[in-house]
Motif scaffolding. Sequence first.
Motif, PDB file in Angstrom:
ATOM      1  N   VAL A 143       0.862  -1.178   0.000  1.00  0.00           N
ATOM      2  CA  VAL A 143       0.000   0.000   0.000  1.00  0.00           C
ATOM      3  C   VAL A 143       0.899   1.229   0.000  1.00  0.00           C
ATOM      4  O   VAL A 143       1.711   1.419   0.911  1.00  0.00           O
ATOM      5  N   GLY A 196      -4.972   4.919   2.750  1.00  0.00           N
ATOM      6  CA  GLY A 196      -4.043   3.805   2.768  1.00  0.00           C
ATOM      7  C   GLY A 196      -4.107   2.958   4.016  1.00  0.00           C
ATOM      8  O   GLY A 196      -4.056   1.718   3.946  1.00  0.00           O
ATOM      9  N   LEU A 251      -7.131   0.701   4.076  1.00  0.00           N
ATOM     10  CA  LEU A 251      -6.918  -0.338   3.065  1.00  0.00           C
ATOM     11  C   LEU A 251      -5.996  -1.430   3.618  1.00  0.00           C
ATOM     12  O   LEU A 251      -6.259  -2.631   3.453  1.00  0.00           O
ATOM     13  N   ALA A 252      -4.939  -1.010   4.280  1.00  0.00           N
ATOM     14  CA  ALA A 252      -4.036  -1.978   4.913  1.00  0.00           C
ATOM     15  C   ALA A 252      -4.764  -2.790   5.973  1.00  0.00           C
ATOM     16  O   ALA A 252      -4.580  -4.010   6.088  1.00  0.00           O
ATOM     17  N   VAL A 268       1.005  -7.158   4.633  1.00  0.00           N
ATOM     18  CA  VAL A 268       0.992  -5.837   4.011  1.00  0.00           C
ATOM     19  C   VAL A 268       2.325  -5.133   4.246  1.00  0.00           C
ATOM     20  O   VAL A 268       2.833  -5.105   5.371  1.00  0.00           O
ATOM     21  N   GLY A 319       3.617  -1.355   3.873  1.00  0.00           N
ATOM     22  CA  GLY A 319       3.143   0.005   3.655  1.00  0.00           C
ATOM     23  C   GLY A 319       4.288   0.928   3.270  1.00  0.00           C
ATOM     24  O   GLY A 319       5.359   0.898   3.901  1.00  0.00           O
ATOM     25  N   LEU A 372      -1.023  -1.152  -4.371  1.00  0.00           N
ATOM     26  CA  LEU A 372      -2.225  -0.316  -4.345  1.00  0.00           C
ATOM     27  C   LEU A 372      -1.805   1.109  -4.012  1.00  0.00           C
ATOM     28  O   LEU A 372      -1.232   1.365  -2.952  1.00  0.00           O
TER      29      LEU A 372
END
Length: 446
Positions: free
Chosen positions: A22, A29, A32-33, A43, A45, A96
């Motif tokens: 992400v 963000g 979303l994570a 994930v 980031g 993403l």
Amino acid sequence: MTSSVAEQFIERVDDRSIVIGVIGLGYVGIPLALAALRQGIKVIGFDIDQKRVDALNAGQIAIKHIPMDLIVEGTRTSRFVATTDFDRLGEPDALLIAVPTPLTKYREPDLSYVVRTTEAIAQRLRKGQLVVLESTTYPGTTEEVMRPILESTSALTSGKDFFLAFSPEREDPGNPDFGTSTIPKIVGGDGADALAMSLALYGALVVKAVPVSSTATAEAVKLTENIFRAVNIALVNELKTVYAAMGIDVWEVIDAAKTKPFGFMPFYPGPGLGGHCIPIDPFYLTWKAREYDITTRFIELAGEINTRMPYQVVDQLARLLDSEGRMNLSDARILILGIAYKKNIDDMRESPSLKLIELIEKRGAKVAFHDPFIPVITPTREHPELTGRKSVPIGKEALAGYDAVLIATDHDDVDYASIVANAKLVVDTRNVCARKGFGAANVFKA
């Protein structure tokens, strides 16, 4: 029919062995994570802000409306890590992108964050990766801006070596009923494989993934949603002005009109538009429309109306101070209640309160603010001069020291009874005093 590469990707989504990256760890963000972590997906980031990354890795960052328990647990179990090392972009199976897409001072799209992020990805892009843009933008950005950068830099081909899609974020910060996982996700892919892979990925993260025919269509969906809101807010803002001149309360009109079970959807006026979407997104389409020799007069008119609202509120404040026989605005001490652009969140992006402070101070008044969610004003593009200003207390004696309290944000965690009882003049742009039953002779709507 999907390729073997797409099928392998989908299998990894199904067994949760996929790794998601992400890019942009902000109000979009981080949720979303979290949606991925809830599904047991690892994930990584990415963010350019080292302080934010360090805080996330330490489990210390706080966005008031977002529970961070899963981030903390993810850092402990190595299911989540935040980094500023963009050389790691090759590790995730899906990237993403949730970076800002603001406007320039000339109200033109500023895609600099998207372009720089795409360039960073292109330098590390590997075969089989899925790249998805979530940032709101004009139709054509994914294929016309991102794809050429990715293909020319990496020497890989979209739809064959890597896969490209657009899936607009639909966050509504502070909404208690809907979050990332419970909001359907629009997905448009650059080819059948990209679409299938994106549908599988988002189908694992949210309640429903909704396919559309192209990335441009998906980009248009998001703009349409927010243009719809912007236009209808402009309508009620204009109605407020007209009805006020007639001595009619627009909030009473709306409350009565919404009892109709069909054909009407309530929207409410305010001191101006705020947030990362509604004040900005419509102008992405008006800019793009010029390429086709089309003038979006309806959208631009709505923008003009909404942009003028802070000016009208300040004019009303000045008139009320004068009509109540108190003083000129230039001699007044004003308290702005609420800096956040909407209630019960700590998000002040594009907040009309910042414009209100600017306009009131230009008239010579002294302005302070109180916001239970925002203790200090952080740097902004439009109002750097307000950086560092701190929220003030609003006890009985403090309230009595102001000539007027201007309610710009209707946070729930505020003692409105005390404000009405102790303030000399209350100018309410959100109708919160009436809604809570605190009407009084010193309360006026604006």
